[in-house]
Write a protein that holds these residues in place. Structure first.
Motif, mmCIF file in Angstrom:
data_model
loop_
_atom_site.group_PDB
_atom_site.id
_atom_site.type_symbol
_atom_site.label_atom_id
_atom_site.label_comp_id
_atom_site.label_asym_id
_atom_site.label_seq_id
_atom_site.Cartn_x
_atom_site.Cartn_y
_atom_site.Cartn_z
ATOM 1 N N GLY A 65 0.828 -1.211 0.000
ATOM 2 C CA GLY A 65 0.000 0.000 0.000
ATOM 3 C C GLY A 65 0.862 1.260 0.000
ATOM 4 O O GLY A 65 2.093 1.188 -0.027
ATOM 5 N N TYR A 66 0.197 2.426 0.024
ATOM 6 C CA TYR A 66 0.936 3.695 0.124
ATOM 7 C C TYR A 66 1.368 3.921 1.564
ATOM 8 O O TYR A 66 0.668 3.529 2.503
ATOM 9 C CB TYR A 66 0.051 4.851 -0.351
ATOM 10 N N ARG A 67 2.524 4.557 1.731
ATOM 11 C CA ARG A 67 3.070 4.771 3.075
ATOM 12 C C ARG A 67 3.056 6.230 3.499
ATOM 13 O O ARG A 67 3.168 6.546 4.676
ATOM 14 C CB ARG A 67 4.520 4.290 3.126
ATOM 15 N N LYS A 68 2.968 7.123 2.524
ATOM 16 C CA LYS A 68 3.045 8.557 2.846
ATOM 17 C C LYS A 68 1.984 9.308 2.037
ATOM 18 O O LYS A 68 2.279 9.907 1.004
ATOM 19 C CB LYS A 68 4.446 9.086 2.512
ATOM 20 N N ALA A 91 5.372 10.553 -6.917
ATOM 21 C CA ALA A 91 4.084 10.264 -6.267
ATOM 22 C C ALA A 91 2.994 9.986 -7.296
ATOM 23 O O ALA A 91 2.985 10.578 -8.378
ATOM 24 C CB ALA A 91 3.677 11.455 -5.406
ATOM 25 N N HIS A 92 2.075 9.104 -6.946
ATOM 26 C CA HIS A 92 0.859 8.959 -7.739
ATOM 27 C C HIS A 92 -0.088 10.097 -7.350
ATOM 28 O O HIS A 92 -0.109 10.511 -6.191
ATOM 29 C CB HIS A 92 0.210 7.599 -7.456
ATOM 30 N N ARG A 93 -0.884 10.566 -8.319
ATOM 31 C CA ARG A 93 -1.711 11.752 -8.064
ATOM 32 C C ARG A 93 -3.168 11.520 -8.459
ATOM 33 O O ARG A 93 -3.440 11.138 -9.599
ATOM 34 C CB ARG A 93 -1.199 12.936 -8.883
ATOM 35 N N LEU A 109 -0.780 8.252 6.900
ATOM 36 C CA LEU A 109 -1.031 9.650 6.555
ATOM 37 C C LEU A 109 0.208 10.483 6.838
ATOM 38 O O LEU A 109 0.686 10.558 7.969
ATOM 39 C CB LEU A 109 -2.222 10.180 7.378
ATOM 40 N N ARG A 110 0.726 11.134 5.789
ATOM 41 C CA ARG A 110 1.892 12.010 5.952
ATOM 42 C C ARG A 110 1.438 13.438 6.273
ATOM 43 O O ARG A 110 2.160 14.188 6.913
ATOM 44 C CB ARG A 110 2.728 11.950 4.664
ATOM 45 N N GLY A 111 0.246 13.817 5.787
ATOM 46 C CA GLY A 111 -0.242 15.161 6.099
ATOM 47 C C GLY A 111 -1.514 15.508 5.352
ATOM 48 O O GLY A 111 -1.868 14.867 4.362
ATOM 49 N N ARG A 136 6.721 20.603 3.002
ATOM 50 C CA ARG A 136 7.498 19.406 3.400
ATOM 51 C C ARG A 136 6.657 18.137 3.202
ATOM 52 O O ARG A 136 7.165 17.099 2.795
ATOM 53 C CB ARG A 136 7.967 19.524 4.853
ATOM 54 N N ALA A 137 5.370 18.248 3.504
ATOM 55 C CA ALA A 137 4.498 17.075 3.299
ATOM 56 C C ALA A 137 4.379 16.771 1.800
ATOM 57 O O ALA A 137 4.531 15.620 1.376
ATOM 58 C CB ALA A 137 3.119 17.335 3.902
#
Ligand code: CNA
Length: 277
Positions: free
Chosen positions: A35-38, A236-238, A113-115, A204-205
């Motif tokens: 899965g995604y981590r950030k 990143a995927h968007r 969740l990174r932000g 930063r996020a």
């Protein structure tokens, strides 16, 4: 860019994104985690319309009701009562978080969740349970009032302010600096600068995410409108989620890998089925 709707029209990359979102609903497993981590969300007023809070530009939105100048710095200077009347209306209701906010809170719990970079001022991210340090309120928040003089530290929480409302026919004055200055909502009005520390946290996020999800914003208010194209990590995927298509510059550039033109709640519930219950 492509519109999502029928899954058989998705490209391989879009299929991969949809699958990775579904795999991001559970707690991160360090050994074999696909899965995604950030994950970083950029959200706008459309994420809260299903809670009953109107956005700016939709039919019946705040621009229709109050005109486009409501949130301008000159309105506060010359017609402050307009802004306090808007706040009084807002504060009368008890708004509940939507599926978007609930998904954010769950992504936080499963440590993915990174932000959240939020243009919203309604405080529903934190009300849903997202950690305060992950929520970057780039346009401020209605959950706090501050003295309109920059040198004064006077502030009130919205709860404290609410307790004062009945006794204030006119906008309240700061009780700390004794300069007859207004206690104003701690939001960024048009014509004012964004808080540089909050903007720094947001950047930063954005630069460090592996999934970027842009939800319920027209992406027309600068400088936020340019942040994705300038700062989101290339790797990143968007994903774009909105009733409307992204602004031209984002379409021309093919910035978004997956565009879902749907209601925000519905799109989020489909992408992250186990996050929203
Ligand atoms: P906007 O310009 O009004 O755009 C909202 C976007 O969301 C539009 O593209 C709509 O089509 C779309 N939309 C609305 N509802 C839905 C829905 N249910 N499902 C899918 N799409 C939907 O608002 P932005 O957020 O882009 O503009 C930034 C401004 C709005 C910020 O400064 C905010 O402070 C301000 N604002 C915030 C709130 C809030 O805090 N809830 C409410 C109104 C305005």
């Amino acid at each position: 860019m492509a519109d999502e709707g029928a899954s058989d029209h998705l490209t391989n990359k879009q299929e991969e994104i949809v699958q990775k979102c579904a795999l991001s609903c559970t707690e991160m497993d360090k050994s074999d985690d696909r899965g995604y981590r950030k994950v970083v969300f950029l959200i706008g007023a459309g994420a809260s319309t299903s809670a009953g809070i109107p956005d700016f530009r939709s039919k019946g939105g705040l621009y229709d009701r109050y005109g486009p100048d409501l949130f301008h710095r000159l309105t506060l200077e010359h017609f402050p009562q307009k802004i306090y009347d808007f706040y009084r209306e807002f504060a009368k209701q008890d708004y509940a978080p939507t599926s978007v906010h609930k998904a954010l809170a769950r992504l936080n719990v499963v440590k993915r969740l990174r932000g959240v970079v939020t243009q919203n001022i309604d405080g529903l991210e934190e009300q849903a349970g997202v950690d305060t340090d992950l929520v970057h309120c780039v346009h401020g928040s209605l959950s706090r009032f501050r003295c309109s003089r920059s040198f004064c530290d006077g502030f009130l929480t919205a709860k404290e302010y609410k307790a004062l409302i009945p006794s204030h026919e006119t906008p309240p004055k700061c009780f700390m600096c004794g300069q007859d200055s207004l206690l104003r909502p701690d939001i960024v009005l048009f014509g004012e600068s964004l808080n540089s520390a909050t903007l720094g946290d947001a950047l930063r996020a954005l630069v460090s995410c592996d999934l970027f999800v842009c939800v319920g914003t027209s992406l027309r208010v600068q400088p936020i409108a340019s942040l994705p194209i300038e700062h989101v990590s290339r790797d990143a995927h968007r994903i774009w989620i909105n009733r409307d298509a992204p602004p031209d510059v984002y379409q021309e550039n093919g910035f978004f890998d997956l565009c879902i033109q749907d209601e925000c709640d519905n799109a989020i519930e489909n992408l992250f089925p186990d996050l929203v219950q």
